[in-house]
Design an enzyme around this catalytic site. Structure first.
Site, PDB file in Angstrom:
ATOM      1  N   GLY A  13       0.936  -1.423   0.006  1.00  0.00           N
ATOM      2  CA  GLY A  13       0.123   0.054   0.304  1.00  0.00           C
ATOM      3  C   GLY A  13       0.591   1.805   0.082  1.00  0.00           C
ATOM      4  CG  ASN A  14       5.251   1.533   1.547  1.00  0.00           C
ATOM      5  OD1 ASN A  14       4.728   0.268   0.913  1.00  0.00           O
ATOM      6  ND2 ASN A  14       6.317   1.458   2.195  1.00  0.00           N
ATOM      7  CE  LYS A 129      -7.950  -9.763   2.813  1.00  0.00           C
ATOM      8  NZ  LYS A 129      -7.230  -9.073   2.552  1.00  0.00           N
ATOM      9  CE  LYS A 213       1.391  -6.720  -1.535  1.00  0.00           C
ATOM     10  NZ  LYS A 213       1.197  -6.737  -0.036  1.00  0.00           N
ATOM     11  CE  LYS A 275       3.302  -7.635   3.814  1.00  0.00           C
ATOM     12  NZ  LYS A 275       2.069  -6.901   2.454  1.00  0.00           N
TER      13      LYS A 275
HETATM   14  P1  ADP Z   1       0.819  -4.142   2.590  1.00  0.00           P
HETATM   15  O1  ADP Z   1       0.414  -2.687   2.033  1.00  0.00           O
HETATM   16  O2  ADP Z   1       2.498  -3.666   2.178  1.00  0.00           O
HETATM   17  O3  ADP Z   1       0.202  -5.160   2.379  1.00  0.00           O
HETATM   18  P2  ADP Z   1       0.480  -4.160   5.496  1.00  0.00           P
HETATM   19  O4  ADP Z   1       0.346  -3.411   6.361  1.00  0.00           O
HETATM   20  O5  ADP Z   1      -0.702  -5.143   4.643  1.00  0.00           O
HETATM   21  O6  ADP Z   1       1.428  -3.253   4.408  1.00  0.00           O
HETATM   22  O7  ADP Z   1       1.897  -5.476   6.151  1.00  0.00           O
HETATM   23  C1  ADP Z   1       2.853  -4.818   6.597  1.00  0.00           C
HETATM   24  C2  ADP Z   1       2.544  -4.013   8.101  1.00  0.00           C
HETATM   25  O8  ADP Z   1       2.486  -5.142   9.092  1.00  0.00           O
HETATM   26  C3  ADP Z   1       4.362  -2.949   8.944  1.00  0.00           C
HETATM   27  O9  ADP Z   1       3.759  -2.323   8.117  1.00  0.00           O
HETATM   28  C4  ADP Z   1       3.761  -3.694  10.381  1.00  0.00           C
HETATM   29  O10 ADP Z   1       3.473  -2.586  10.772  1.00  0.00           O
HETATM   30  C5  ADP Z   1       3.473  -5.203  10.632  1.00  0.00           C
HETATM   31  N1  ADP Z   1       3.081  -6.453  10.642  1.00  0.00           N
HETATM   32  C6  ADP Z   1       2.803  -6.901  11.514  1.00  0.00           C
HETATM   33  N2  ADP Z   1       3.272  -7.988  12.220  1.00  0.00           N
HETATM   34  C7  ADP Z   1       5.126  -8.030  12.141  1.00  0.00           C
HETATM   35  C8  ADP Z   1       6.115  -8.450  11.839  1.00  0.00           C
HETATM   36  N3  ADP Z   1       6.134  -9.373  12.561  1.00  0.00           N
HETATM   37  N4  ADP Z   1       7.225  -7.909  11.715  1.00  0.00           N
HETATM   38  C9  ADP Z   1       7.382  -6.645  10.958  1.00  0.00           C
HETATM   39  N5  ADP Z   1       6.413  -6.340  11.450  1.00  0.00           N
HETATM   40  C10 ADP Z   1       5.047  -6.241  10.572  1.00  0.00           C
HETATM   41 MG    MG Z   2      -0.940  -6.180   2.970  1.00  0.00          MG
END
Ligand code: ADP
Ligand code: MG
Length: 314
Positions: A13-14, A129, A213, A275
């Protein structure tokens, strides 16, 4: 990394922001690490999320359908297709421009991509969702009875429609994506996890659902026989005990470690968990495949092996 790897890059998202103006600005920065990879000789396939964008499109369309006479209701899969076009348009132009700024002539295009799911995926029994607008209890009850939507109360803010998040099985346009990659084109595909469809004879039928995704990116990486899956998000590394005093950032995890950490609940569902699961699935799908989770800002260093969390078989 050997020269000329095939790399699937999944943008979070970023990389895109929350409005057309913001997105147009952000993609210029997003294009840089992508073009760094292309300049280094790699084949790059790009995937991306679409949560805020499809939310915005869905909200606008349903608001219009509820007010202006004659505006039809826009089904959710169509909203997903619109988001792929809108995001792909910005991304392909930003990458094209960055390539031209470096005197590189590489064609870039977005493929409207459908991802096949199982109609009987257990996820359909438990939609999770939230999408679109907030409604009152009365409106929510009406949508349940009139349209068969699943509605849930969302943290005191009202009622929202929820849809399922099924797992990707196959990519309908995989031959097209593959042919373009073979020709040296940069392809943007499985945007927002792809438009979820199920197969019914010769028909592909769109379903209101959201494919993660991260999983869709791992699936297309497997199908294309990629060497590398790079998931670019908001954090430089994956942590255990995330946000706690004993937080520990991980540089490398193998299958056993990843499975242990997953079972211990170190990764938040809906953000880091998909992820790590997607990275693990790809990295263990064939010997030699690797997955990296790092931030957009650190992408270059991550690819050079200097940072990020590498997920490997062992
Ligand atoms: P994207 O839009 O890239 O899919 P998300 O917000 O869905 O991003 O996922 C990334 C976020 O997951 C990070 O910004 C962080 O705040 C969070 N996060 C949750 N658990 C963890 C972890 N164990 N290690 C690192 N980040 C984590
Ligand atoms: Mg995400």
């Amino acid at each position: 990394m050997k020269m000329k790897d095939k790399i699937v890059v999944a943008l979070g998202g970023n990389a895109l922001g929350n409005s057309p103006e913001e997105q147009l600005k952000l993609v210029k920065g997003t294009a840089k690490p992508i073009v760094d990879l292309i300049e280094a000789g790699h084949e790059v396939i790009l995937a991306h999320g679409n949560g805020p964008q499809v939310g915005m499109i869905n909200l606008a369309m349903s608001t219009a359908a509820n007010s202006a006479a004659g505006t039809p209701e826009m089904p959710f899969p169509e909203c997903g297709a619109m988001s792929q076009g809108y995001i792909g348009y910005h991304l392909q132009n930003a990458i094209r421009e960055e390539l031209l700024n470096r005197n590189m002539q590489v064609p870039v295009a977005t493929v409207v991509t459908q991802v096949i799911v199982d109609r009987n995926d257990p996820a359909f029994q438990n939609p999770t969702k939230p999408i679109g607008a907030f409604y009152s209890k009365e409106e929510a009850d009406r949508l349940v009875s009139e349209k068969g939507y699943s509605m849930v109360e969302d943290a005191g803010r009202g009622y929202r429609r929820v849809v399922a998040s099924p797992k990707p099985i196959d990519v309908a346009e995989k031959e097209t994506v593959s042919a373009l990659v073979e020709k040296g084109h940069v392809v943007i595909t499985v945007g927002g996890g792809g438009i979820p469809v199920y197969q019914d004879g010769n028909s592909l039928v769109g379903i209101p659902a959201v494919i993660d995704k991260d999983f869709a990116s791992a699936k297309i990486a497997e199908i294309l026989d990629a060497d590398y899956l790079i998931i670019l998000t908001a954090v430089e590394k994956v942590a255990i005990n995330f946000g706690k005093p004993d937080e520990k950032w991980l540089s490398k995890i193998n299958q056993k470690e990843a499975e242990t950490y997953i079972s211990e609940g170190h990764f938040a569902p809906g953000s880091m968990l998909p992820k790590v699961e997607a990275a693990l699935k790809f990295a263990t799908s064939k010997p030699g495949r690797k997955a990296l989770i790092t931030s957009l800002e650190k992408a270059k260093e991550g690819i050079e092996g200097k940072t990020g969390t590498l997920v490997m078989l062992d």
